[in-house]
Design a protein around this motif. Sequence first.
Motif, PDB file in Angstrom:
ATOM      1  N   UNK A 173       0.827  -1.204   0.000  1.00 21.58           N
ATOM      2  CA  UNK A 173       0.000   0.000   0.000  1.00 21.58           C
ATOM      3  C   UNK A 173       0.865   1.259   0.000  1.00 21.58           C
ATOM      4  N   UNK A 174       1.907   1.245   0.799  1.00 15.76           N
ATOM      5  CA  UNK A 174       2.833   2.386   0.845  1.00 15.76           C
ATOM      6  C   UNK A 174       3.419   2.664  -0.531  1.00 15.76           C
ATOM      7  N   UNK A 175       3.790   1.605  -1.242  1.00 19.03           N
ATOM      8  CA  UNK A 175       4.419   1.778  -2.555  1.00 19.03           C
ATOM      9  C   UNK A 175       3.458   2.369  -3.574  1.00 19.03           C
ATOM     10  N   UNK A 210      12.672 -11.765   6.039  1.00 19.64           N
ATOM     11  CA  UNK A 210      13.935 -11.348   5.438  1.00 19.64           C
ATOM     12  C   UNK A 210      13.701 -10.067   4.641  1.00 19.64           C
ATOM     13  N   UNK A 211      14.763  -9.322   4.307  1.00 25.24           N
ATOM     14  CA  UNK A 211      14.597  -8.057   3.599  1.00 25.24           C
ATOM     15  C   UNK A 211      13.821  -8.209   2.289  1.00 25.24           C
ATOM     16  N   UNK A 212      12.943  -7.248   2.044  1.00 25.88           N
ATOM     17  CA  UNK A 212      12.055  -7.270   0.887  1.00 25.88           C
ATOM     18  C   UNK A 212      12.266  -6.015   0.039  1.00 25.88           C
ATOM     19  N   UNK A 213      11.865  -6.120  -1.218  1.00 29.02           N
ATOM     20  CA  UNK A 213      11.887  -4.967  -2.102  1.00 29.02           C
ATOM     21  C   UNK A 213      10.536  -4.872  -2.797  1.00 29.02           C
ATOM     22  N   UNK A 214      10.045  -3.643  -2.984  1.00 29.38           N
ATOM     23  CA  UNK A 214       8.780  -3.414  -3.668  1.00 29.38           C
ATOM     24  C   UNK A 214       9.044  -2.509  -4.867  1.00 29.38           C
ATOM     25  N   UNK A 215       8.561  -2.926  -6.047  1.00 27.48           N
ATOM     26  CA  UNK A 215       8.697  -2.153  -7.273  1.00 27.48           C
ATOM     27  C   UNK A 215       7.311  -1.902  -7.848  1.00 27.48           C
ATOM     28  N   UNK A 216       7.124  -0.749  -8.491  1.00 28.71           N
ATOM     29  CA  UNK A 216       5.802  -0.379  -8.996  1.00 28.71           C
ATOM     30  C   UNK A 216       5.835  -0.090 -10.494  1.00 28.71           C
ATOM     31  N   UNK A 217       4.685  -0.299 -11.129  1.00 30.48           N
ATOM     32  CA  UNK A 217       4.455   0.060 -12.528  1.00 30.48           C
ATOM     33  C   UNK A 217       3.102   0.738 -12.621  1.00 30.48           C
ATOM     34  N   UNK A 218       3.007   1.777 -13.432  1.00 34.30           N
ATOM     35  CA  UNK A 218       1.724   2.418 -13.709  1.00 34.30           C
ATOM     36  C   UNK A 218       1.128   1.737 -14.939  1.00 34.30           C
ATOM     37  N   UNK A 219      -0.024   1.095 -14.765  1.00 28.86           N
ATOM     38  CA  UNK A 219      -0.670   0.363 -15.849  1.00 28.86           C
ATOM     39  C   UNK A 219      -1.620   1.238 -16.645  1.00 28.86           C
ATOM     40  N   UNK A 220      -2.168   2.220 -15.993  1.00 26.20           N
ATOM     41  CA  UNK A 220      -3.060   3.182 -16.663  1.00 26.20           C
ATOM     42  C   UNK A 220      -2.945   4.496 -15.934  1.00 26.20           C
ATOM     43  N   UNK A 221      -2.806   5.582 -16.693  1.00 28.81           N
ATOM     44  CA  UNK A 221      -2.637   6.899 -16.075  1.00 28.81           C
ATOM     45  C   UNK A 221      -3.576   7.887 -16.736  1.00 28.81           C
ATOM     46  N   UNK A 222      -4.192   8.734 -15.940  1.00 28.61           N
ATOM     47  CA  UNK A 222      -5.089   9.752 -16.470  1.00 28.61           C
ATOM     48  C   UNK A 222      -5.429  10.753 -15.395  1.00 28.61           C
ATOM     49  N   UNK A 223      -6.324  11.671 -15.703  1.00 27.92           N
ATOM     50  CA  UNK A 223      -6.699  12.700 -14.746  1.00 27.92           C
ATOM     51  C   UNK A 223      -7.843  12.252 -13.840  1.00 27.92           C
ATOM     52  N   UNK A 224      -8.541  11.173 -14.207  1.00 31.81           N
ATOM     53  CA  UNK A 224      -9.632  10.672 -13.372  1.00 31.81           C
ATOM     54  C   UNK A 224      -9.331   9.317 -12.742  1.00 31.81           C
ATOM     55  N   UNK A 225      -8.489   8.530 -13.379  1.00 34.75           N
ATOM     56  CA  UNK A 225      -8.198   7.180 -12.907  1.00 34.75           C
ATOM     57  C   UNK A 225      -6.713   6.883 -13.075  1.00 34.75           C
ATOM     58  N   UNK A 226      -6.151   6.194 -12.093  1.00 34.61           N
ATOM     59  CA  UNK A 226      -4.808   5.631 -12.227  1.00 34.61           C
ATOM     60  C   UNK A 226      -4.843   4.189 -11.717  1.00 34.61           C
ATOM     61  N   UNK A 261       0.422  -1.153 -10.284  1.00 34.18           N
ATOM     62  CA  UNK A 261       0.798  -2.493  -9.828  1.00 34.18           C
ATOM     63  C   UNK A 261       2.059  -2.396  -8.976  1.00 34.18           C
ATOM     64  N   UNK A 262       2.073  -3.132  -7.873  1.00 34.60           N
ATOM     65  CA  UNK A 262       3.267  -3.216  -7.023  1.00 34.60           C
ATOM     66  C   UNK A 262       3.666  -4.681  -6.901  1.00 34.60           C
ATOM     67  N   UNK A 263       4.964  -4.950  -7.030  1.00 33.24           N
ATOM     68  CA  UNK A 263       5.486  -6.313  -6.948  1.00 33.24           C
ATOM     69  C   UNK A 263       6.392  -6.439  -5.722  1.00 33.24           C
TER      70      UNK A 263
END
Length: 270
Positions: A38-40, A66-82, A85-87
């Motif tokens: 959620x933070x990511x 154990x230590x973790x890493x979180x990476x994000x991708x924007x799958x859809x971007x706009x002014x009303x909806x975004x 995805x976070x892995x």
Amino acid sequence: MDQALFHVDGPLLVPTGLTRGGWSDDAQHGSPPSGILARAVEMVPTAATMQVVRFTVDLFREVPLRPLIVETDVLRDGRRIQLVQARLSENGREIGRAIALKIRVTDLADGEELRGTAREDHPPSPGPESLPVLDWRDFFGPGGDLRRFHTDGVEIRTVDDSFVRAVPGESWFRLLAPLVDGEELTPFQRAAVAADLANGNAQALDPKRWLYVNPDITLYLSRLPVGEWIGMRSVVHQQPHGIGVTESAFYDLSGRIGHISQAQILERRY
């Protein structure tokens, strides 16, 4: 003693003993990894002011201490909806994913007509301040000396002991530690961390004899919670073929703010 669920070490999020779950001494409770996912997604900038409305987490395997890493991708971007995805991964191995749907926030001129719901839906009663704190040792024994999220990271107050009886659950939850050391917990992070607790808030099977692990969480929020208390009303449907589904209404002290759905894998402990 650790006072947060995670510490930051460069790109890594290092879990503390407060993240440990109850199914395994070497794995996390589902709430802390949901929180860092959620933070990511919340940290991804948007073109306009937005709120996460739907947050879905799928955990592919146990989340290790154990230590973790979180990476994000924007799958859809706009002014009303975004759509983001976070892995979640550990040492190059993907452990889980989250998808967050954000919707723009705006002020409606006739907004007063839109407040509330067609029927009243009040929070669990009585409120948390008049309920005793649930002591896990009273129901499940001493539990050893290890720190765990559900015993040391969150405070549970339940109406008529419904959290530990085979009845629909009505409970209040308050987090006792920050998600990440040195950071203030946001309202959305608070909601995401609390959401996984819905899995235990309604009982149909004796948890001393049965495991009911949830591999997913879907949280819908019409608005963000206000204050530190999260309330839930939960029911569970657990079937003889080894599958269960939980459904929970989600509250703050002012009223209903959303709902949670989770699947369950049912197995005998012995």
